[in-house]
Design a protein around this motif. Structure first.
Motif, mmCIF file in Angstrom:
data_model
loop_
_atom_site.group_PDB
_atom_site.id
_atom_site.type_symbol
_atom_site.label_atom_id
_atom_site.label_comp_id
_atom_site.label_asym_id
_atom_site.label_seq_id
_atom_site.Cartn_x
_atom_site.Cartn_y
_atom_site.Cartn_z
ATOM 1 N N SER A 1 0.860 -1.198 0.000
ATOM 2 C CA SER A 1 0.000 0.000 0.000
ATOM 3 C C SER A 1 0.889 1.238 0.000
ATOM 4 C CB SER A 1 -0.899 -0.004 1.236
ATOM 5 O OG SER A 1 -1.427 1.274 1.471
ATOM 6 N N SER B 1 0.609 5.498 0.020
ATOM 7 C CA SER B 1 -0.269 6.659 0.199
ATOM 8 C C SER B 1 0.575 7.872 0.533
ATOM 9 C CB SER B 1 -1.293 6.408 1.317
ATOM 10 O OG SER B 1 -0.639 6.163 2.537
ATOM 11 N N MET C 1 -3.856 -1.021 -3.790
ATOM 12 C CA MET C 1 -3.842 -1.800 -2.558
ATOM 13 C C MET C 1 -4.330 -0.963 -1.378
ATOM 14 S SD MET C 1 -3.316 -4.732 -1.266
ATOM 15 C CE MET C 1 -2.418 -5.558 -2.560
ATOM 16 N N TYR C 2 -3.935 0.331 -1.330
ATOM 17 C CA TYR C 2 -4.423 1.191 -0.246
ATOM 18 C C TYR C 2 -5.932 1.354 -0.327
ATOM 19 C CZ TYR C 2 -5.057 5.288 2.718
ATOM 20 O OH TYR C 2 -5.494 6.151 3.694
ATOM 21 N N TRP D 1 -7.683 -1.633 1.016
ATOM 22 C CA TRP D 1 -7.607 -1.798 2.473
ATOM 23 C C TRP D 1 -8.363 -0.701 3.222
ATOM 24 C CZ3 TRP D 1 -1.645 -3.071 3.051
ATOM 25 C CH2 TRP D 1 -1.436 -4.399 2.622
#
Length: 844
Positions: A469, A471, A486-487, A490
């Protein structure tokens, strides 16, 4: 012609001697110029003063009219607002009665009929349930049949769906203005929500006639003075009248032409969806209609023209010729110097001019292009329809301010990208005579832009495909600047997950001494220098919402807009953590098994060691019993014998307690421990085995050894295994009694600039073979027939878990191997030593 005005000006000159002398010294040309310009300036000043006076009076009149319009419109808006609020209150009371089960469908129809008859602007009332089904409805007789709603009908899809949903969500009355479904005036709708024990139960739909609302809501005195109209949000008139626009013939001087004063304001509670506008009727002709204005203007113009006519006629031709030549030369040089292609067209779309840069870009000469019409030779054949439509838009004044991109064909057939900017071509009289087009070659910028876009797409594809992830968020803000796939899977599209990971992982701590205070921003606690010097943070956290262990790495960076941001990269390490936990559990079990195996191998020696104190205790007790029965013992002898018995029993208990603590399975517990007690415990445990094998042990401990942050039992296990292996090696080598010795040394050292404590065990056995040296620490490899091969592997694992290292080497006497030395060292961690005093029970 020049002497006459000069002599007249001299006769009219003031009698002051110094002024007369100054005037006579001036050249004749200047005297002539002043004689012509002074009356002209006076006439223009007079005309400007008259025009300013008229304009000022007209502006004052318009301001007074506008203030009156504003007051009347606001008064009419208040009347409409009160009327709408009264109807809204009545519908809300009816909604409360329906919610309280006080009225049914029949009584609703009766009340609706009464309200429609009493208030002419109200056209229909409908009771609609939460499924958009009409339970009861009443409409005014004047309402068209297709606009009436019948019980049992369902609202048409899209008719009031948005406002119905809004009233359901807000639980408040909501106004709407749907489009009129016929040629008649439109209807204004009011949705009043119904509630049944806190649950949405539908709405009461009230429909107002906008025309009746204007007719009965606007005061009569306002409607008589102004053209009042109701407008929608787009400015379209729904009801009322408007003042017709003045014709073009009456707008010769638009700044003096009287304009109709108008004012508009939204009608609350409807808002911008319903606007009331009032326009004042024009009652005066304005300045343009005033005969005095035209008389003064005409006389002033004629006077000015008569004054300058002769003077301009003499000089006009020569000046115009010189100016034309200079202007033409300058413009030609400028147009040939610029790198932008210039093209001029007439009103019919024929090329009238091209500059040198345009010819160079296209490869066509000026003679080949001037006079040509569409399609032009530099148009690509496949883009001809598109370019023809573009040309038609240009000729109809539908141009794009920012220009547009096209493809252009050179004379040799190659193509390039160009951006065209089109503007009106205005002559010296202010009239449009054609169109001016500028062309810029943007082939290279387009290529660079495409490369950057492809690079960005590749970069984005890589980030989106990462298993981690990523960000980025600015400091002190909840804005999410970037988040990969991926972030988003999740944590979604908010900064909640980003801030949670930063909070759990913590931020890097920057040491600030007194000397570096000037280099640190005291307001935010961040270095004021370059961000490259800031180390990135790395931590492992557990996120309960995901049920995962994440390895979080963060660092600061400058975002593209200059803001300071923090990037967080989180990797799923749940599988690795589970594997590490299983490995730690297996290592712990292996350590316990190793200690049990060690004590099993030493069982006979331990039994022999325990047999001595137990035999002594038995002998002391039997002797005491015999002497007590014979009454041959004194009190002092009895106490001495009992003390000896107690010492033997204490000795046996210490042996058993030491064995129990050694083989007891427990969690690793690193504490700040002294080195001498660990060495003493290990020596006492292995001393029995050494005596059984007739091996002499000598050990040396340096004075003032530092304390270590270790698990004492694990370090004792390493020392016991090394000492026992040394004794077994000596026994297998069948050394003479005088050459059966083991030396244990513990010394402080420096390794790679770090303080360590070094442990070394040197025996006089047969050493290690070269093939054994390569597989010494391999699991389940042993040179002993009954060995399991886990002792040395566990020893190295224990040492390395304490950030230490283990080493083994043979001892030579010339070419002969006379023994082996195993050594390991444990680092002295100053930070752990400092914190251990505060918390001695820290778990590693």
């Amino acid at each position: 012609m020049q002497d006459s005005p000069t002599s007249e000006l001299q006769e009219a000159a003031p009698p002051a001697p110094w002024l007369r002398r100054w005037w006579r010294r001036q050249p004749v040309s200047r005297q002539d110029r002043v004689a012509m310009l002074a009356p002209l300036v006076a006439v223009f000043l007079f005309l400007a003063a008259i025009a300013s006076a008229f304009a000022y009076l007209r502006l004052e009149e318009q301001d007074r009219e506008l203030e009156a319009v504003k007051r009347d419109v606001e008064y009419a808006q208040q009347r409409l607002r009160l009327r709408l609020l009264e109807r809204q209150e009545q519908l809300m009371r009816m909604a409360r009665d329906i919610a309280n089960k006080e009225i049914d469908s029949d009584e609703f129809v009766g009340r609706a009929e009464s309200m429609v008859i009493q208030y002419p602007e109200l056209q229909a009332l409908s009771w609609i349930d939460e499924r958009r089904r009409i339970k009861a409805s009443y409409s005014a007789p004047s309402l068209a049949s297709f606009q009436q709603r019948l019980p049992g009908d369902v609202l048409r899809a899209g008719e009031t769906e948005t406002i119905f949903s809004l009233a359901r969500d807000l639980q408040q009355p909501v106004y709407s203005q749907p489009a009129a479904r016929s040629a008649s005036s439109g209807l204004l709708q009011l949705h009043v929500p119904l509630a049944d024990q806190g649950r949405f139960a539908g709405v009461i739909l009230g429909e107002y006639s906008i025309d009746s609302l204007l007719r009965y809501g606007v005061p009569t005195e306002v409607a008589a003075k102004y053209a009042v109209a109701l407008l929608d949000a787009n400015g379209q008139m729904l009801a009322g009248t408007a003042v017709p626009a003045r014709s073009a013939a009456s707008s010769l001087l638009p700044w003096f032409t009287p304009q109709s004063n108008s004012y508009e304001i939204p009608v609350s509670p409807v808002g911008n969806g319903l606007v009331i506008r009032a326009q004042a009727y024009r009652t005066s002709l304005g300045v343009v209609g005033s005969g005095l204005f035209w008389l003064v203007g005409t006389l002033s113009t004629m006077t000015a023209w008569m004054l300058i006519g002769n003077w301009r006629h003499v000089r006009r031709r020569l000046q115009a010729q010189r100016a034309l030549v200079a202007e033409t030369n300058f413009r030609r040089a400028m147009e040939n110097s610029v790198l932008t292609g210039m093209r001029a067209m007439d009103m019919q779309g024929h090329i009238t001019y091209v500059n040198h840069a345009f010819c160079q870009m296209t490869g066509w000469s000026e003679e080949e292009l001037v006079g040509r019409g569409a399609p032009f030779p530099y148009w690509p054949d496949e883009d001809r329809d598109q370019l023809t439509a573009r040309l038609e838009d240009e000729l109809r004044s539908r141009t794009t301010p920012g220009g547009f991109q096209v493809r252009v064909k050179r004379k040799n057939g190659t193509l390039f990208d160009a951006r065209l900017y089109v503007s009106r071509l205005i002559d010296d009289k202010g009239q449009q005579t054609g169109w001016m087009t500028s062309m810029t070659d943007i082939t290279e910028p387009n290529r660079i832009r495409e490369q950057l876009q492809a690079s960005h797409e590749r970069f984005t594809t890589v980030l989106e495909a990462l298993d981690a992830s990523v960000s980025v968020a600015p400091l002190g803000s909840e804005e999410l600047l970037f988040a990969n796939k991926m972030y988003r899977q999740w944590f979604g599209t908010t900064t909640v997950g980003h801030l949670q990971m930063v909070a759990q992982a913590g931020t890097p701590n920057h040491h600030r001494s007194d000397e570096s205070l000037d280099e640190v921003d005291s307001f935010v606690g961040l270095p004021t220098g370059q961000l490259d010097s800031i180390q990135s943070g790395n931590a492992e956290i557990f996120v309960p919402e995901l049920g995962k262990w994440l390895e979080v790495r963060s660092r600061y960076l400058n975002w593209v807009d200059g803001r300071l941001a923090q990037m967080v990269i989180a990797t799923d390490i749940t599988a690795r953590r589970h594997a590490e936990e299983q490995a730690a559990l297996q290592a712990e079990r292996a350590q316990s098994a190793s200690r049990l195996i060690t004590m099993g191998e030493m069982a006979s020696s331990v039994a022999h060691e325990l047999n001595q104190p137990l035999t002594a205790i038995n002998n002391y007790c039997n002797g005491l019993v015999t002497r007590i029965k014979r009454r041959q013992i004194q009190e002092d002898d009895l106490l001495a014998a009992l003390e000896k018995t107690a010492r033997q029993a204490q000795r046996a208990g210490q042996i058993i307690q030491r064995i129990r603590s050694f083989v007891k399975r427990s969690e690793p517990n690193r504490t700040l421990s002294e080195v001498p007690p660990m060495v003493t415990e290990a020596v006492e445990l292995v001393e029995i085995e050494l005596r059984r094998r007739n091996v002499k042990l000598s050990h040396y401990l340096a004075a003032r050894l530092p304390r270590l942050m270790v698990d004492p039992i694990l370090i004792e296990q390493v020392l016991v295994n090394l000492l026992k292996n040394g004794a077994e090696s000596i026994d297998l080598a069948r050394r003479a009694p005088t050459n059966r010795s083991i030396e244990l040394r513990v010394l402080p050292k420096q390794v790679d600039g770090h303080d360590v404590v070094a442990f070394s065990v040197r025996d006089s056995g047969r050493g290690l073979a070269p093939e054994v040296m390569d597989r010494l620490y391999e699991a389940f490899f042993s040179t002993k027939a009954e060995g399991m091969g886990i002792g040395l592997n566990l020893c190295r694992t224990i040492v390395e878990s304490h950030q230490g290292r283990m080493h083994a080497e043979n001892i030579y006497n010339g070419p002969d191997v006379v023994g082996c030395e195993f050594s390991f060292w444990i680092p002295v961690n100053a930070a752990m030593n400092n914190t251990a005093g505060k918390d001695a029970g820290v778990t590693a």
